[in-house]
Motif scaffolding. Structure first.
Motif, PDB file in Angstrom:
ATOM      1  N   ASP A   1      -9.133  -1.208  -4.976  1.00 32.62           N
ATOM      2  CA  ASP A   1      -9.088  -0.324  -6.149  1.00 32.62           C
ATOM      3  C   ASP A   1      -7.650  -0.086  -6.605  1.00 32.62           C
ATOM      4  O   ASP A   1      -7.418   0.332  -7.735  1.00 32.62           O
ATOM      5  CB  ASP A   1      -9.777   1.013  -5.802  1.00 32.62           C
ATOM      6  CG  ASP A   1      -9.218   1.664  -4.557  1.00 32.62           C
ATOM      7  OD1 ASP A   1      -8.548   2.685  -4.671  1.00 32.62           O
ATOM      8  OD2 ASP A   1      -9.442   1.120  -3.453  1.00 32.62           O
ATOM      9  N   LEU A   2      -6.686  -0.380  -5.726  1.00 32.12           N
ATOM     10  CA  LEU A   2      -5.281  -0.107  -6.077  1.00 32.12           C
ATOM     11  C   LEU A   2      -4.544  -1.321  -6.628  1.00 32.12           C
ATOM     12  O   LEU A   2      -3.375  -1.226  -6.999  1.00 32.12           O
ATOM     13  CB  LEU A   2      -4.521   0.393  -4.827  1.00 32.12           C
ATOM     14  CG  LEU A   2      -5.002   1.680  -4.168  1.00 32.12           C
ATOM     15  CD1 LEU A   2      -4.198   1.960  -2.901  1.00 32.12           C
ATOM     16  CD2 LEU A   2      -4.877   2.853  -5.142  1.00 32.12           C
ATOM     17  N   ILE A   3      -5.211  -2.487  -6.652  1.00 32.64           N
ATOM     18  CA  ILE A   3      -4.482  -3.701  -7.060  1.00 32.64           C
ATOM     19  C   ILE A   3      -5.234  -4.457  -8.150  1.00 32.64           C
ATOM     20  O   ILE A   3      -6.408  -4.197  -8.417  1.00 32.64           O
ATOM     21  CB  ILE A   3      -4.265  -4.654  -5.856  1.00 32.64           C
ATOM     22  CG1 ILE A   3      -5.616  -5.055  -5.225  1.00 32.64           C
ATOM     23  CG2 ILE A   3      -3.362  -4.006  -4.813  1.00 32.64           C
ATOM     24  CD1 ILE A   3      -5.526  -6.246  -4.308  1.00 32.64           C
TER      25      ILE A   3
ATOM     26  N   SER B   1     -13.037   0.620   0.413  1.00 34.98           N
ATOM     27  CA  SER B   1     -13.829   1.586   1.156  1.00 34.98           C
ATOM     28  C   SER B   1     -14.065   2.812   0.285  1.00 34.98           C
ATOM     29  O   SER B   1     -15.156   3.375   0.247  1.00 34.98           O
ATOM     30  CB  SER B   1     -13.045   1.910   2.428  1.00 34.98           C
ATOM     31  OG  SER B   1     -13.286   3.196   2.841  1.00 34.98           O
ATOM     32  N   LYS B   2     -13.029   3.183  -0.463  1.00 34.31           N
ATOM     33  CA  LYS B   2     -13.110   4.380  -1.296  1.00 34.31           C
ATOM     34  C   LYS B   2     -14.122   4.224  -2.429  1.00 34.31           C
ATOM     35  O   LYS B   2     -14.970   5.087  -2.634  1.00 34.31           O
ATOM     36  CB  LYS B   2     -11.718   4.665  -1.864  1.00 34.31           C
ATOM     37  CG  LYS B   2     -11.612   5.953  -2.622  1.00 34.31           C
ATOM     38  CD  LYS B   2     -10.166   6.171  -3.057  1.00 34.31           C
ATOM     39  CE  LYS B   2     -10.087   7.206  -4.149  1.00 34.31           C
ATOM     40  NZ  LYS B   2      -8.819   7.088  -4.877  1.00 34.31           N
ATOM     41  N   ASN B   3     -14.025   3.109  -3.161  1.00 33.37           N
ATOM     42  CA  ASN B   3     -14.928   2.903  -4.304  1.00 33.37           C
ATOM     43  C   ASN B   3     -16.183   2.101  -3.944  1.00 33.37           C
ATOM     44  O   ASN B   3     -16.919   1.674  -4.827  1.00 33.37           O
ATOM     45  CB  ASN B   3     -14.182   2.213  -5.461  1.00 33.37           C
ATOM     46  CG  ASN B   3     -13.126   3.115  -6.052  1.00 33.37           C
ATOM     47  OD1 ASN B   3     -12.966   4.248  -5.605  1.00 33.37           O
ATOM     48  ND2 ASN B   3     -12.398   2.628  -7.035  1.00 33.37           N
TER      49      ASN B   3
ATOM     50  N   GLY C   1      -5.481  -4.042  12.850  1.00 29.44           N
ATOM     51  CA  GLY C   1      -4.785  -3.719  11.609  1.00 29.44           C
ATOM     52  C   GLY C   1      -3.867  -2.537  11.792  1.00 29.44           C
ATOM     53  O   GLY C   1      -4.061  -1.697  12.661  1.00 29.44           O
ATOM     54  N   MET C   2      -2.844  -2.488  10.934  1.00 32.08           N
ATOM     55  CA  MET C   2      -1.836  -1.435  11.008  1.00 32.08           C
ATOM     56  C   MET C   2      -2.456  -0.080  10.695  1.00 32.08           C
ATOM     57  O   MET C   2      -3.500   0.006  10.057  1.00 32.08           O
ATOM     58  CB  MET C   2      -0.733  -1.702   9.989  1.00 32.08           C
ATOM     59  CG  MET C   2       0.048  -2.968  10.221  1.00 32.08           C
ATOM     60  SD  MET C   2       0.830  -2.967  11.826  1.00 32.08           S
ATOM     61  CE  MET C   2       2.136  -1.772  11.526  1.00 32.08           C
ATOM     62  N   SER C   3      -1.739   0.932  11.104  1.00 35.95           N
ATOM     63  CA  SER C   3      -2.152   2.299  10.818  1.00 35.95           C
ATOM     64  C   SER C   3      -2.156   2.537   9.296  1.00 35.95           C
ATOM     65  O   SER C   3      -1.275   2.056   8.589  1.00 35.95           O
ATOM     66  CB  SER C   3      -1.148   3.224  11.501  1.00 35.95           C
ATOM     67  OG  SER C   3      -1.431   4.536  11.156  1.00 35.95           O
ATOM     68  N   GLY C   4      -3.178   3.235   8.836  1.00 34.74           N
ATOM     69  CA  GLY C   4      -3.211   3.639   7.436  1.00 34.74           C
ATOM     70  C   GLY C   4      -3.866   2.659   6.471  1.00 34.74           C
ATOM     71  O   GLY C   4      -3.979   2.932   5.279  1.00 34.74           O
ATOM     72  N   VAL C   5      -4.311   1.505   6.977  1.00 33.55           N
ATOM     73  CA  VAL C   5      -4.921   0.524   6.068  1.00 33.55           C
ATOM     74  C   VAL C   5      -6.377   0.875   5.748  1.00 33.55           C
ATOM     75  O   VAL C   5      -6.980   0.295   4.841  1.00 33.55           O
ATOM     76  CB  VAL C   5      -4.849  -0.915   6.632  1.00 33.55           C
ATOM     77  CG1 VAL C   5      -3.397  -1.367   6.740  1.00 33.55           C
ATOM     78  CG2 VAL C   5      -5.555  -1.036   7.966  1.00 33.55           C
ATOM     79  N   GLY C   6      -6.948   1.807   6.512  1.00 32.23           N
ATOM     80  CA  GLY C   6      -8.296   2.277   6.198  1.00 32.23           C
ATOM     81  C   GLY C   6      -9.390   1.822   7.147  1.00 32.23           C
ATOM     82  O   GLY C   6     -10.555   1.729   6.758  1.00 32.23           O
ATOM     83  N   LYS C   7      -9.047   1.602   8.403  1.00 36.27           N
ATOM     84  CA  LYS C   7     -10.053   1.120   9.356  1.00 36.27           C
ATOM     85  C   LYS C   7     -11.152   2.158   9.592  1.00 36.27           C
ATOM     86  O   LYS C   7     -12.339   1.830   9.544  1.00 36.27           O
ATOM     87  CB  LYS C   7      -9.384   0.740  10.691  1.00 36.27           C
ATOM     88  CG  LYS C   7      -8.412  -0.418  10.574  1.00 36.27           C
ATOM     89  CD  LYS C   7      -7.774  -0.780  11.906  1.00 36.27           C
ATOM     90  CE  LYS C   7      -6.902   0.294  12.502  1.00 36.27           C
ATOM     91  NZ  LYS C   7      -5.741   0.688  11.678  1.00 36.27           N
TER      92      LYS C   7
HETATM   93  N1  GTP Z   1      -7.218   4.033  -2.539  1.00 36.90           N
HETATM   94  C1  GTP Z   1      -7.850   3.818  -1.400  1.00 36.90           C
HETATM   95  N2  GTP Z   1      -7.524   4.557  -0.297  1.00 36.90           N
HETATM   96  C2  GTP Z   1      -8.195   4.320   0.848  1.00 36.90           C
HETATM   97  C3  GTP Z   1      -9.219   3.341   0.936  1.00 36.90           C
HETATM   98  N3  GTP Z   1      -9.678   3.315   2.218  1.00 36.90           N
HETATM   99  C4  GTP Z   1      -8.971   4.253   2.883  1.00 36.90           C
HETATM  100  N4  GTP Z   1      -8.090   4.867   2.070  1.00 36.90           N
HETATM  101  C5  GTP Z   1      -7.134   5.930   2.448  1.00 36.90           C
HETATM  102  O1  GTP Z   1      -6.148   5.420   3.321  1.00 36.90           O
HETATM  103  C6  GTP Z   1      -5.724   6.400   4.268  1.00 36.90           C
HETATM  104  C7  GTP Z   1      -5.815   5.883   5.688  1.00 36.90           C
HETATM  105  O2  GTP Z   1      -7.165   5.640   6.030  1.00 36.90           O
HETATM  106  P1  GTP Z   1      -7.698   5.586   7.534  1.00 36.90           P
HETATM  107  O3  GTP Z   1      -9.129   5.225   7.491  1.00 36.90           O
HETATM  108  O4  GTP Z   1      -7.301   6.819   8.249  1.00 36.90           O
HETATM  109  O5  GTP Z   1      -6.812   4.379   8.090  1.00 36.90           O
HETATM  110  P2  GTP Z   1      -6.794   3.766   9.570  1.00 36.90           P
HETATM  111  O6  GTP Z   1      -6.551   2.311   9.416  1.00 36.90           O
HETATM  112  O7  GTP Z   1      -8.010   4.152  10.315  1.00 36.90           O
HETATM  113  O8  GTP Z   1      -5.521   4.448  10.168  1.00 36.90           O
HETATM  114  P3  GTP Z   1      -5.179   4.729  11.733  1.00 36.90           P
HETATM  115  O9  GTP Z   1      -6.239   5.659  12.244  1.00 36.90           O
HETATM  116  O10 GTP Z   1      -3.824   5.373  11.674  1.00 36.90           O
HETATM  117  O11 GTP Z   1      -5.157   3.408  12.418  1.00 36.90           O
HETATM  118  C8  GTP Z   1      -6.621   7.621   4.014  1.00 36.90           C
HETATM  119  O12 GTP Z   1      -5.903   8.541   3.225  1.00 36.90           O
HETATM  120  C9  GTP Z   1      -7.795   7.053   3.236  1.00 36.90           C
HETATM  121  O13 GTP Z   1      -8.375   8.000   2.374  1.00 36.90           O
HETATM  122  C10 GTP Z   1      -9.548   2.582  -0.252  1.00 36.90           C
HETATM  123  O14 GTP Z   1     -10.412   1.704  -0.272  1.00 36.90           O
HETATM  124  N5  GTP Z   1      -8.816   2.869  -1.364  1.00 36.90           N
END
Ligand code: GTP
Ligand code: ZN
Length: 312
Positions: free
Chosen positions: A131-133, A156-158, A178-184
């Motif tokens: 959704d961001l690209i 995942s969001k949309n 996958g790296m932290s913050g990618v949305g796992k």
């Molecule tokens: N725009 C957008 N943001 C998303 C999407 N999926 C996840 N996010 C956001 O990305 C951030 C990180 O998501 P997490 O699911 O916590 O990521 P993670 O990979 O599990 O991170 P760690 O637990 O640190 O390993 C959150 O703020 C989510 O809301 C998506 O598809 N689109």
């Protein structure tokens, strides 16, 4: 029928197959291979004597008794075994990344891929947050990785393309990386809302092994399939690969095996290196080759630190 008597005595009713999904201190939880139902299983005392230690992911044969409990009879041979997290019979890796927030780093992606190749596990690259690209950004990424790896773009969001990802996961044992913050975590929840919650509710009766340091469990998707709750390859350190074997972990290089002038070419600075020609011609992507060189040097240095002792 059998019920009253058998329930009391725990008489063996059936021999069945299943997968170990989590451990308690004295027992384990197994998902039945046919029905997908979950049950608590105990381990026969002889396992300890024989040094048999089941781990999460093990396919087992168990005896179902009248009280609804199971007793493990045997562990089927492990097809694969991952060390961190310790889990057997993983069939695939989902490498989750995003092209924005956070932006993907090629070297990190390539390290994950080398680890997966080394473990001989197939990879699907999940590009989350599409959704961001825009399409061009996705195309540029696919241009580098799409020929050798399956790419599944999702949001995942949309909730875009989640059905395709469910197809990838269905009926298999998978682990995410996958790296932290990618949305796992978000992705797991979008694929199957309440996944973690439901699992812990079901097995509240199962006592957690409190002293285990690396606790891992397999989560069960409603649509069929199991996934580790802990990301794989959290530690991106390269395994013990001999530098000259690193090219086998890059499919675009290994498929050119035998094409270089020297049969033992490591594609760094040898004359007549076909791989370097392909990089110049643009058919092997430069960023991939650069990652190869960085990892090659790293492995080489490590080998030298070990006093030139050869390994791998
Ligand atoms: N725009 C957008 N943001 C998303 C999407 N999926 C996840 N996010 C956001 O990305 C951030 C990180 O998501 P997490 O699911 O916590 O990521 P993670 O990979 O599990 O991170 P760690 O637990 O640190 O390993 C959150 O703020 C989510 O809301 C998506 O598809 N689109
Ligand atoms: Zn070469």
């Amino acid at each position: 029928m059998w019920s009253v008597k058998a329930e009391k005595k725990g008489i063996v009713l059936e021999r069945r197959k299943g997968v170990v999904v989590r451990f308690g201190s004295r027992n384990m939880e197994v998902v039945d291979a046919e029905t997908g139902g979950r049950l608590i299983c105990t381990m026969p005392g002889r396992f300890r004597l024989q040094g048999i230690r089941p781990i999460v992911g093990d396919r087992v044969e168990y005896a179902l008794s009248g009280d609804g409990q199971g007793r493990i009879e045997s562990i089927l041979p492990r097809k694969t075994e991952l060390l961190r997290p310790r889990i057997s019979n993983i069939e695939q890796i989902l490498l989750v990344l995003s092209l924005k927030e956070p932006a993907v780093q090629n070297l990190i992606t390539d390290r994950f891929l080398v680890l997966a190749e080394y473990a001989k596990l197939p990879v699907t690259i999940v590009v989350n947050k599409i959704d961001l690209i825009n399409n061009e950004e996705l195309d540029r990424f696919s241009d580098v990785y799409g020929e050798h790896y399956e790419i599944c773009p999702v949001s995942s969001k949309n909730r875009i393309n989640l059905d395709r990802l469910r197809e990838v996961l269905k009926g298999k044992i998978s682990v995410m990386a996958g790296m932290s913050g990618v949305g796992k975590s978000s992705l797991l929840n979008s694929l199957n809302p309440g996944l973690k919650l439901r699992v812990s509710e079901i097995s509240r009766g199962l006592e957690r092994g409190r002293h285990t340091t690396s606790y891992v469990e397999l989560l069960q998707f409603e649509f069929g399939g199991l996934i580790a709750d802990t990301p794989g390859f959290a530690n991106l350190e390269l395994p013990v690969i001999a530098p000259e074997n690193l090219d086998k972990c890059f499919p675009e290089i290994s498929q050119e095996q035998g094409m270089c002038a020297f049969s033992d070419c490591v594609h760094v600075d040898e004359p007549g290196c076909y791989v370097k020609e392909l990089v110049e011609a643009g058919s092997i992507h430069r960023s991939r080759y650069e990652s190869y060189l960085i990892m090659y040097n790293e492995l080489k240095e490590r080998e030298q630190e070990k006093g030139g002792r050869k390994y791998g």
